[in-house]
Design an enzyme around this catalytic site. Sequence first.
Site, PDB file in Angstrom:
ATOM      1  N   HIS A  44       0.833  -1.044  -0.081  1.00  0.00           N
ATOM      2  CA  HIS A  44      -0.018  -0.112   0.078  1.00  0.00           C
ATOM      3  C   HIS A  44       0.915   1.313  -0.310  1.00  0.00           C
ATOM      4  CE1 HIS A  44      -3.873   2.123   1.858  1.00  0.00           C
ATOM      5  NE2 HIS A  44      -3.055   2.874   1.129  1.00  0.00           N
ATOM      6  N   HIS A  46       1.584   4.931  -2.598  1.00  0.00           N
ATOM      7  CA  HIS A  46       1.167   5.954  -3.614  1.00  0.00           C
ATOM      8  C   HIS A  46       2.364   6.270  -4.285  1.00  0.00           C
ATOM      9  CE1 HIS A  46      -3.170   5.613  -2.553  1.00  0.00           C
ATOM     10  NE2 HIS A  46      -2.895   5.451  -1.251  1.00  0.00           N
ATOM     11  N   HIS A 224      -9.466   1.163  -1.395  1.00  0.00           N
ATOM     12  CA  HIS A 224      -9.245   1.954   0.116  1.00  0.00           C
ATOM     13  C   HIS A 224     -10.806   1.668   0.749  1.00  0.00           C
ATOM     14  CE1 HIS A 224      -5.548   3.414  -1.221  1.00  0.00           C
ATOM     15  NE2 HIS A 224      -5.456   4.237  -0.304  1.00  0.00           N
ATOM     16  N   GLU A 227     -11.164   3.575   5.967  1.00  0.00           N
ATOM     17  CA  GLU A 227      -9.899   4.611   6.549  1.00  0.00           C
ATOM     18  C   GLU A 227     -10.613   5.552   7.480  1.00  0.00           C
ATOM     19  OE1 GLU A 227      -7.924   6.420   3.600  1.00  0.00           O
ATOM     20  OE2 GLU A 227      -6.523   7.371   4.846  1.00  0.00           O
ATOM     21  N   ASP A 305       1.977   4.069   2.781  1.00  0.00           N
ATOM     22  CA  ASP A 305       0.921   4.918   2.162  1.00  0.00           C
ATOM     23  C   ASP A 305       1.749   5.962   1.451  1.00  0.00           C
ATOM     24  OD1 ASP A 305      -1.759   5.534   1.628  1.00  0.00           O
ATOM     25  OD2 ASP A 305      -2.076   6.121   3.291  1.00  0.00           O
TER      26      ASP A 305
HETATM   27  N1  ADE Z   1      -4.429   8.944  -1.873  1.00  0.00           N
HETATM   28  C1  ADE Z   1      -2.999   8.917  -1.255  1.00  0.00           C
HETATM   29  N2  ADE Z   1      -3.290   8.687   0.127  1.00  0.00           N
HETATM   30  C2  ADE Z   1      -4.473   8.148   0.219  1.00  0.00           C
HETATM   31  C3  ADE Z   1      -5.035   7.660   1.594  1.00  0.00           C
HETATM   32  N3  ADE Z   1      -4.314   7.619   2.677  1.00  0.00           N
HETATM   33  N4  ADE Z   1      -6.447   7.510   1.364  1.00  0.00           N
HETATM   34  C4  ADE Z   1      -6.964   7.745   0.380  1.00  0.00           C
HETATM   35  N5  ADE Z   1      -6.480   8.276  -0.690  1.00  0.00           N
HETATM   36  C5  ADE Z   1      -5.042   8.471  -0.770  1.00  0.00           C
HETATM   37 ZN    ZN Z   2      -3.441   4.685   0.442  1.00  0.00          ZN
END
Ligand code: ADE
Ligand code: ZN
Length: 363
Positions: A44, A46, A224, A227, A305
């Site tokens: 996970h 980005h 996702h 969260e 993340d």
């Molecule tokens: N894009 C980048 N980080 C994110 C996150 N923690 N939650 C949702 N979208 C994201």
């Molecule tokens: Zn994320």
Amino acid sequence: MIAAADRLIMSIFAANAGKRNNRRAHMSAVSRDWLNALPKVELHLHLEGTLEPALMFDLARRNNIQLPFDSVDQIRKAYEFSDLQDFLDIYYQGAKVLQVEQDFYDLVWAYLNKCQQQNVIHVEPFFDPQTHTDRGIPFATVINGILRALQDGEAQLGITSQLIMCFLRHLSEQAAFDTLAQAEPYLDRIVGIGLDSAEQGHPPEKFSRVFAKARDLGLLTVAHAGEEGPAEYVWTAINDLKVARVDHGVRSIDDPKLIAHLVETRIPLTVCPLSNTRLRVFGDMSQHNILRMLEAGVCVTVNSDDPAYFGGYMTENFETLARSLDMTKEQAKQLVLNAIEASFADDTRKQAMRDLLDTRSGN
Ligand code: ADE
Ligand code: ZN
């Protein structure tokens, strides 16, 4: 907001506490060096979230872009987030410095070098094409830079990877369909699709049809969910989008039936401890539920993340669990084993990773 499932998990956790304390008495503390040397797998991440302030400045200079910051220090001070949306506003702003293929290459190459330093041996990163195509950057520019760096990462650093393309959930279903169409020439190099950005008010089922199309094209799916959004979104990610993994999923704890389902099916959660505290999903790391879910039998994994924004990469995420939650070496190894199990690597690669973990995780 401690729900029944949390109480159930806490009782399992408490029942095991004696055993754990006993075990700990015979164990040395988990050091940063040990955690750094531990072979790790990241599921996970980005790529746009690995844009370090120094690289942001370099790219802004290279591309003649005016940043709303004068120094790296000023950028770091701006990284005080009140919630997910507050973070996303800054994150999309930062991504504007990425303009040409080499910028995307440099971004990913810097991340892979960090992985090598931290013994991350396999990665399944996300990229957000719409963040770039909506500013007029061609899809090909984005993906070619990323793929070239990932190939070099495997050839030169031995880091294997599988790329996941995310749709921005605050945008429309049609925009996601258009993005999927743009990706078609590259589908042999994309393992799956994901769903990210602002969760509240954008439930997974908004994208049921485009996820069905992607599955028909042979892509795996992740999303996702849970969260900031409710446990209900985890259910719909599983039932409507047929996800192979849930990204974050920490709010699953509010629903005992969901926790039981996750334990039974081993549908993994890709949890991001530093992200969750920086975005105030948990007030403090001591309140994080990852180890409680681990002890209850959920296939939880540790991930970073958006490490350039949240104060740490993989080693730092493991380290915070050792410091704030007293994570043992045994638990750290189980978290890596879970990530290997949850990964989209083939069985041969999975076995090689398990073997490496065995030989390199001695005391
Ligand atoms: N894009 C980048 N980080 C994110 C996150 N923690 N939650 C949702 N979208 C994201
Ligand atoms: Zn994320």
